[in-house]
Design a protein around this motif. Structure first.
Motif, PDB file in Angstrom:
ATOM      1  N   LYS A  30       1.011  -1.378   0.018  1.00  0.00           N
ATOM      2  CA  LYS A  30       0.057   0.025   0.011  1.00  0.00           C
ATOM      3  C   LYS A  30       0.831   1.181  -0.083  1.00  0.00           C
ATOM      4  CE  LYS A  30      -4.203  -1.744   2.135  1.00  0.00           C
ATOM      5  NZ  LYS A  30      -5.289  -1.347   2.791  1.00  0.00           N
ATOM      6  N   LEU A  31       2.045   1.233   0.819  1.00  0.00           N
ATOM      7  CA  LEU A  31       2.786   2.581   0.851  1.00  0.00           C
ATOM      8  C   LEU A  31       3.338   2.707  -0.304  1.00  0.00           C
ATOM      9  CD1 LEU A  31       4.045   4.549   2.789  1.00  0.00           C
ATOM     10  CD2 LEU A  31       6.102   3.012   3.095  1.00  0.00           C
ATOM     11  N   PHE A  32       4.173   1.779  -0.946  1.00  0.00           N
ATOM     12  CA  PHE A  32       4.518   1.933  -2.286  1.00  0.00           C
ATOM     13  C   PHE A  32       3.888   1.800  -3.616  1.00  0.00           C
ATOM     14  CE2 PHE A  32       8.088   0.838   0.470  1.00  0.00           C
ATOM     15  CZ  PHE A  32       8.981   1.582  -0.009  1.00  0.00           C
ATOM     16  N   SER A  33       2.345   1.675  -3.424  1.00  0.00           N
ATOM     17  CA  SER A  33       1.518   1.822  -4.294  1.00  0.00           C
ATOM     18  C   SER A  33       1.635   0.485  -5.235  1.00  0.00           C
ATOM     19  CB  SER A  33       1.358   2.869  -5.219  1.00  0.00           C
ATOM     20  OG  SER A  33       0.893   4.206  -4.268  1.00  0.00           O
ATOM     21  N   GLU A 148      13.949   4.959  -1.101  1.00  0.00           N
ATOM     22  CA  GLU A 148      14.879   5.638  -1.713  1.00  0.00           C
ATOM     23  C   GLU A 148      15.857   6.276  -0.601  1.00  0.00           C
ATOM     24  OE1 GLU A 148      13.476   7.890  -5.089  1.00  0.00           O
ATOM     25  OE2 GLU A 148      12.554   6.096  -5.843  1.00  0.00           O
ATOM     26  N   LYS A 149      15.113   7.261   0.252  1.00  0.00           N
ATOM     27  CA  LYS A 149      16.020   8.062   1.006  1.00  0.00           C
ATOM     28  C   LYS A 149      15.120   8.153   2.604  1.00  0.00           C
ATOM     29  CE  LYS A 149      13.398  11.795  -0.748  1.00  0.00           C
ATOM     30  NZ  LYS A 149      13.304  13.128  -1.432  1.00  0.00           N
ATOM     31  N   ALA A 150      16.304   8.201   3.621  1.00  0.00           N
ATOM     32  CA  ALA A 150      15.807   8.139   4.841  1.00  0.00           C
ATOM     33  C   ALA A 150      15.360   9.641   5.408  1.00  0.00           C
ATOM     34  CB  ALA A 150      16.920   7.671   5.772  1.00  0.00           C
ATOM     35  N   GLU A 151      14.409   9.962   4.987  1.00  0.00           N
ATOM     36  CA  GLU A 151      13.868  11.356   5.458  1.00  0.00           C
ATOM     37  C   GLU A 151      12.286  11.558   5.183  1.00  0.00           C
ATOM     38  OE1 GLU A 151      16.324  14.241   3.554  1.00  0.00           O
ATOM     39  OE2 GLU A 151      14.986  14.377   1.872  1.00  0.00           O
ATOM     40  N   GLY A 152      11.547  12.214   5.831  1.00  0.00           N
ATOM     41  CA  GLY A 152      10.318  12.643   5.474  1.00  0.00           C
ATOM     42  C   GLY A 152       8.983  11.778   6.353  1.00  0.00           C
ATOM     43  N   ASP A 153       7.970  12.094   5.901  1.00  0.00           N
ATOM     44  CA  ASP A 153       6.754  11.305   6.562  1.00  0.00           C
ATOM     45  C   ASP A 153       6.987   9.769   6.052  1.00  0.00           C
ATOM     46  OD1 ASP A 153       6.007  13.492   8.078  1.00  0.00           O
ATOM     47  OD2 ASP A 153       4.632  14.238   6.857  1.00  0.00           O
ATOM     48  N   PHE A 154       6.994  10.043   4.682  1.00  0.00           N
ATOM     49  CA  PHE A 154       6.990   8.276   3.717  1.00  0.00           C
ATOM     50  C   PHE A 154       7.907   7.648   4.677  1.00  0.00           C
ATOM     51  CE2 PHE A 154       8.258   5.414   0.644  1.00  0.00           C
ATOM     52  CZ  PHE A 154       6.806   5.118   0.080  1.00  0.00           C
ATOM     53  N   PHE A 155       9.309   8.115   5.017  1.00  0.00           N
ATOM     54  CA  PHE A 155      10.300   7.307   5.567  1.00  0.00           C
ATOM     55  C   PHE A 155       9.635   6.941   6.963  1.00  0.00           C
ATOM     56  CE2 PHE A 155      14.104   6.671   8.021  1.00  0.00           C
ATOM     57  CZ  PHE A 155      14.765   5.564   7.275  1.00  0.00           C
ATOM     58  N   LYS A 156       9.228   7.723   7.656  1.00  0.00           N
ATOM     59  CA  LYS A 156       8.726   7.319   9.088  1.00  0.00           C
ATOM     60  C   LYS A 156       7.648   6.334   8.935  1.00  0.00           C
ATOM     61  CE  LYS A 156       9.431  11.908  11.125  1.00  0.00           C
ATOM     62  NZ  LYS A 156       8.851  13.222  11.484  1.00  0.00           N
ATOM     63  N   GLU A 157       6.618   6.482   7.997  1.00  0.00           N
ATOM     64  CA  GLU A 157       5.606   5.512   7.818  1.00  0.00           C
ATOM     65  C   GLU A 157       6.152   4.033   7.315  1.00  0.00           C
ATOM     66  OE1 GLU A 157       1.403   4.342   5.300  1.00  0.00           O
ATOM     67  OE2 GLU A 157       2.541   6.360   5.308  1.00  0.00           O
ATOM     68  N   PHE A 158       7.423   4.133   6.532  1.00  0.00           N
ATOM     69  CA  PHE A 158       8.019   3.026   6.219  1.00  0.00           C
ATOM     70  C   PHE A 158       8.653   2.250   7.444  1.00  0.00           C
ATOM     71  CE2 PHE A 158      12.200   1.057   5.229  1.00  0.00           C
ATOM     72  CZ  PHE A 158      11.912   0.298   4.698  1.00  0.00           C
ATOM     73  N   LEU A 159       9.225   3.086   8.168  1.00  0.00           N
ATOM     74  CA  LEU A 159       9.933   2.511   9.627  1.00  0.00           C
ATOM     75  C   LEU A 159       8.883   1.845  10.657  1.00  0.00           C
ATOM     76  CD1 LEU A 159      12.680   5.110  10.593  1.00  0.00           C
ATOM     77  CD2 LEU A 159      12.825   2.799   9.771  1.00  0.00           C
ATOM     78  N   SER A 160       7.704   2.571  10.467  1.00  0.00           N
ATOM     79  CA  SER A 160       6.479   1.969  11.563  1.00  0.00           C
ATOM     80  C   SER A 160       5.975   0.762  10.841  1.00  0.00           C
ATOM     81  CB  SER A 160       5.398   3.023  11.567  1.00  0.00           C
ATOM     82  OG  SER A 160       4.660   3.222  10.433  1.00  0.00           O
ATOM     83  N   ILE A 161       6.146   0.537   9.785  1.00  0.00           N
ATOM     84  CA  ILE A 161       5.863  -0.997   9.169  1.00  0.00           C
ATOM     85  C   ILE A 161       6.575  -2.076   9.636  1.00  0.00           C
ATOM     86  CG2 ILE A 161       5.310  -2.157   7.066  1.00  0.00           C
ATOM     87  CD1 ILE A 161       4.269   0.311   5.692  1.00  0.00           C
ATOM     88  N   LEU A 162       7.928  -1.505   9.741  1.00  0.00           N
ATOM     89  CA  LEU A 162       8.953  -2.769   9.872  1.00  0.00           C
ATOM     90  C   LEU A 162       9.271  -2.791  11.451  1.00  0.00           C
ATOM     91  CD1 LEU A 162      11.753  -1.703   7.136  1.00  0.00           C
ATOM     92  CD2 LEU A 162       9.768  -3.520   7.149  1.00  0.00           C
ATOM     93  N   LYS A 163       8.912  -2.108  12.211  1.00  0.00           N
ATOM     94  CA  LYS A 163       8.959  -2.069  13.422  1.00  0.00           C
ATOM     95  C   LYS A 163       7.988  -3.107  14.248  1.00  0.00           C
ATOM     96  CE  LYS A 163      11.642   1.661  14.233  1.00  0.00           C
ATOM     97  NZ  LYS A 163      12.066   3.075  15.036  1.00  0.00           N
TER      98      LYS A 163
END
Length: 163
Positions: A30-33, A148-163
């Motif tokens: 969903k995050l990456f469509s 692609e990069k370790a910044e912003g809201d997209f990255f925060k959501e990404f991290l929340s999925i992996l934790k």
């Protein structure tokens, strides 16, 4: 996602890990469509996909099948690169991987999101696919390849999925 149905999952080794990783996959898709397809082996007899996955998947196509390979029920226009998870490693996952290759697709098996009833069948299925040069990785490793990069809201959501 291949056949992650409660009736089948109840006899799999590492059921909880497989379901937890499958939920991560749905969230990442969903995050990456990314397109997501869920197959169900003879659902009129074996029931539907487990509720943990369906709760996060929402309105995702669920494809009924009576073949062991999921390939015949997948649309013709699926992407070139396919992430594969589900059960059982040595039956439906393995046959799907080989059939996808016959369709000129590149399957990536998510080794921490597959299982079999017996550890030996799981291990032999993985070993055979590796010998045939199928890439077998983990949900987290593939996820890090997609970001692609370790910044912003997209990255925060990404991290929340992996934790």
């Amino acid at each position: 996602m291949i056949d992650l149905q409660d009736k089948l999952l109840s006899v799999m080794e590492n059921r909880d890990r497989v379901v937890q990783k499958a939920v991560q996959i749905v969230k990442l898709a969903k995050l990456f469509s990314l397109p997501l397809y869920i197959t169900e082996q003879v659902p009129e007899k074996l029931g539907t996909t487990c509720k943990e996955i369906l709760e996060v998947a929402g309105e995702v196509p669920r494809l009924s099948k009576n073949t062991f390979s999921a390939s015949p029920v997948l649309p013709a226009d699926i992407p070139k690169n396919i992430l594969v998870c589900g059960i059982e490693t040595h039956i439906c996952v393995r046959q799907t991987v080989y059939d996808l290759r016959m369709r000129d697709k590149t399957p990536y098996v998510l080794g921490d999101a597959i299982s079999s009833r017996n550890q030996i069948d799981h291990q032999l299925g993985i070993e055979e696919m590796r010998q045939d040069r199928v890439l077998i990785s983990s949900v987290e490793a593939i996820a890090w390849e997609m970001i692609e990069k370790a910044e912003g809201d997209f990255f925060k959501e990404f991290l929340s999925i992996l934790k």
